[in-house]
Design a protein around this motif. Structure first.
Motif, PDB file in Angstrom:
ATOM      1  N   SER A 117       0.855  -1.333   0.104  1.00 55.16           N
ATOM      2  CA  SER A 117      -0.015  -0.037   0.155  1.00 55.16           C
ATOM      3  C   SER A 117       0.747   1.254  -0.130  1.00 55.16           C
ATOM      4  O   SER A 117       2.187   1.009   0.256  1.00 55.16           O
ATOM      5  CB  SER A 117      -0.976   0.068   1.252  1.00 55.16           C
ATOM      6  N   TYR A 118       0.268   2.145  -0.347  1.00 56.36           N
ATOM      7  CA  TYR A 118       0.954   3.707  -0.262  1.00 56.36           C
ATOM      8  C   TYR A 118       0.110   4.862  -0.026  1.00 56.36           C
ATOM      9  O   TYR A 118      -1.360   4.801  -0.547  1.00 56.36           O
ATOM     10  CB  TYR A 118       1.712   3.942  -1.321  1.00 56.36           C
ATOM     11  N   THR A 119       0.483   6.022   0.374  1.00 58.03           N
ATOM     12  CA  THR A 119      -0.590   7.076   0.483  1.00 58.03           C
ATOM     13  C   THR A 119       0.525   8.323   0.634  1.00 58.03           C
ATOM     14  O   THR A 119       1.599   8.315   0.977  1.00 58.03           O
ATOM     15  CB  THR A 119      -1.295   6.995   1.666  1.00 58.03           C
ATOM     16  N   SER A 120      -0.213   9.521   0.268  1.00 62.86           N
ATOM     17  CA  SER A 120       0.646  10.644   0.595  1.00 62.86           C
ATOM     18  C   SER A 120       0.306  11.194   1.804  1.00 62.86           C
ATOM     19  O   SER A 120      -0.606  10.979   2.485  1.00 62.86           O
ATOM     20  CB  SER A 120      -0.196  11.782  -0.497  1.00 62.86           C
ATOM     21  N   LEU A 121       1.597  11.793   2.326  1.00 62.26           N
ATOM     22  CA  LEU A 121       1.553  12.317   3.676  1.00 62.26           C
ATOM     23  C   LEU A 121       1.452  13.676   3.606  1.00 62.26           C
ATOM     24  O   LEU A 121       1.478  14.460   4.694  1.00 62.26           O
ATOM     25  CB  LEU A 121       2.887  11.809   4.526  1.00 62.26           C
ATOM     26  N   GLY A 122       1.154  14.527   2.444  1.00 61.92           N
ATOM     27  CA  GLY A 122       1.140  15.850   2.553  1.00 61.92           C
ATOM     28  C   GLY A 122       2.493  16.675   2.419  1.00 61.92           C
ATOM     29  O   GLY A 122       3.429  16.019   2.108  1.00 61.92           O
ATOM     30  N   GLN A 123       2.479  17.842   2.908  1.00 63.75           N
ATOM     31  CA  GLN A 123       3.803  18.701   2.781  1.00 63.75           C
ATOM     32  C   GLN A 123       4.258  18.675   4.277  1.00 63.75           C
ATOM     33  O   GLN A 123       3.313  18.898   5.480  1.00 63.75           O
ATOM     34  CB  GLN A 123       3.799  19.993   2.113  1.00 63.75           C
ATOM     35  N   ASP A 124       5.643  18.747   4.473  1.00 62.96           N
ATOM     36  CA  ASP A 124       6.227  18.906   6.016  1.00 62.96           C
ATOM     37  C   ASP A 124       6.198  20.446   6.213  1.00 62.96           C
ATOM     38  O   ASP A 124       5.808  21.230   5.214  1.00 62.96           O
ATOM     39  CB  ASP A 124       7.570  18.272   6.261  1.00 62.96           C
ATOM     40  N   SER A 125       6.668  20.923   7.255  1.00 64.23           N
ATOM     41  CA  SER A 125       6.690  22.323   7.678  1.00 64.23           C
ATOM     42  C   SER A 125       7.800  23.208   6.641  1.00 64.23           C
ATOM     43  O   SER A 125       7.642  24.598   6.514  1.00 64.23           O
ATOM     44  CB  SER A 125       7.324  22.674   8.906  1.00 64.23           C
ATOM     45  N   ASN A 126       8.430  22.458   5.806  1.00 59.55           N
ATOM     46  CA  ASN A 126       9.301  23.056   4.953  1.00 59.55           C
ATOM     47  C   ASN A 126       8.629  23.076   3.327  1.00 59.55           C
ATOM     48  O   ASN A 126       9.347  23.468   2.422  1.00 59.55           O
ATOM     49  CB  ASN A 126      10.647  22.758   4.925  1.00 59.55           C
ATOM     50  N   GLY A 127       7.577  22.560   3.388  1.00 57.08           N
ATOM     51  CA  GLY A 127       6.893  22.564   1.910  1.00 57.08           C
ATOM     52  C   GLY A 127       7.231  21.243   1.167  1.00 57.08           C
ATOM     53  O   GLY A 127       6.993  21.319   0.026  1.00 57.08           O
ATOM     54  N   ARG A 128       8.007  20.370   1.685  1.00 49.24           N
ATOM     55  CA  ARG A 128       8.532  19.195   0.798  1.00 49.24           C
ATOM     56  C   ARG A 128       7.292  17.931   0.989  1.00 49.24           C
ATOM     57  O   ARG A 128       6.949  17.890   2.116  1.00 49.24           O
ATOM     58  CB  ARG A 128       9.641  18.739   1.516  1.00 49.24           C
TER      59      ARG A 128
END
Length: 148
Positions: A117-128
């Motif tokens: 499986s896989y999923t997006s974790l969104g962006q970290d505090s630095n926009g990565r």
């Protein structure tokens, strides 16, 4: 001694496999140049921007007397501010791992590997952008009580 255990050897072998496939750079010291894609175990360092983190976790059970064993590895990916960079890195990892079989990592027989499986974790505090990928690995893990 740290790093001699079965899980440590499996993760180190996986890191070496990904590095040999050109997916990233593996250094046991964890020191990477800003332009490299670092491969690390468990930690999620602030730099470099592109990082692959490997962490094993248990799944399934071992049948009594048998050395057949299934382990899962969460592969956390972080790349640049364009979400496609994380997707491209995930694709390179999938190309190197999904369907791989008949390998030896850290002296451990790897029967087969597949992406579960896989999923997006969104962006970290630095926009990565970040992703989480889960791979299952069938291995042989003989112990004093599971030998066949």
């Amino acid at each position: 001694m740290a790093g001699d255990g079965w899980t440590s050897r499996l993760l180190t072998g996986l890191a070496e496999h990904l590095a040999a496939a050109g997916v990233g750079t593996w250094r046991p010291t964890g020191a990477y140049q800003p332009t490299e894609t670092g491969i690390v175990i468990r930690a999620v360092p602030q730099s470099p921007d592109r990082i692959i983190t490997l962490a094993a976790y248990p799944v399934g059970t071992t049948l009594p007397g048998l050395a057949d064993h299934q382990t899962a590895v969460q592969i956390r990916i972080r790349a640049g501010t364009d979400p496609r960079e994380a997707d491209d890195l995930a694709d390179a990892i999938c190309d190197a791992l999904d369907g791989a079989h008949g390998l030896t990592w850290g002296g451990i027989a790897v029967v087969q590997v597949w992406r579960q499986s896989y999923t997006s974790l969104g962006q970290d505090s630095n926009g990565r952008w970040e992703r989480s990928e889960n791979y299952y690995i069938d291995t042989m893990r003989p112990t004093a009580h599971n030998t066949d």
